[in-house]
Design a protein around this motif. Sequence first.
Motif: not given
Length: 370
Positions: A186-187, A346-357
């Motif tokens: 969506l972003y 969103f703005r630094k495009d952090i991988p979803a796996e790392r952000f969920l952690a």
Amino acid sequence: MILKGMTWDHPRGYDPVVAASEAYFHKAGIKVEWDKRSLQAFADVPIHTLAETYDFVVLDHPHVGQISETGALLPLPAPTDASASLGGSAESYLWRGQCWAYALDTACQMAAHRPDLNTPLPTTWEQFLGDDAKQFRAVTPLLPVDAFDMFMTLVAGRGGEKMPLDPTQFVSESNGLFALNILRALYRLGPDEQVDMNPIHVLELLSGTDEFACSPCLFGYVNYARSGFRKHRVAYFDMPLCEGFSQPRAILGGAGIGISAKTAHPEEAIKFAHWITSQPIQSGVYLDNNGQPANRHTWLEQQNDPEASGFFKGGFHTIDTAWTRPREPWFLEYVDAVCAVMPDFFRKDIPAERFLATLNTLYRHHNKEN
């Protein structure tokens, strides 16, 4: 006698309580004066601070866990009409056997669109991952608190209403990654400014320009469905579903009216709180003055009114199946911590796996009840 109340700074939050209070003065001879705070302060200012000054505090239900610990508000008699609750609106103010507020205003994350633009409407979240997702012309409020609320809405829509999941995970890996991938999609479909937009910003865009045609997830405001409020009317529709699931499970919002434990007039305050949340008032002076009632009977009545049916009918199924977010005392500080890092996703495009952690690490830090 004069009582004082604090509400939030928007026509929906301020106008109806002022108008109702004027009617109550003519009925009962008791004057209720209202101040207002910003939408951000509505979420952030501690209730116990407001309860030092005001007899009434209009509040968001995630505060009830903290309220029960501080004793800032009076425990209230249970609501008198159980059938008046829309979804979990009344129950959301019940905590550990006590009622801390009466449902005054209700909302949830809904899907909104411009019906005059005749664009397709999404029916599943997975459609936003497809090659033709641009056809929906979507814009989404991704201000950190709204993005995290949407994260929880998506998880709940996949059967993950139990949050936190366990002592180490706020949500399951599969549900968390699904939600983050939808948020990122969506972003990418809209402007970068979405990260700074709340629902009002998006509704202003939808109602004032032809740039976008829908928003699949935002807290709904009835004002935008009425003719004359803005250049174009906005209508609401059933929130998209997760494939394989039959209910949207949007996160519940709205506001309740609580009473300070320090009020000098508890009996009179309780009478007013009962009165302003009753069906006749919610369907009358409250609704007529930019109000968004919490009373289920009012919503059912208004589905036959073409002036507002785009909200009350279009959004009814979504709000009637809405989900109540955590209310434990640690939760609000956890939300603040998540919001501090959410823009980077969103703005630094952090991988979803790392952000969920990261979300789970923050959860373990803030949940001292583990």
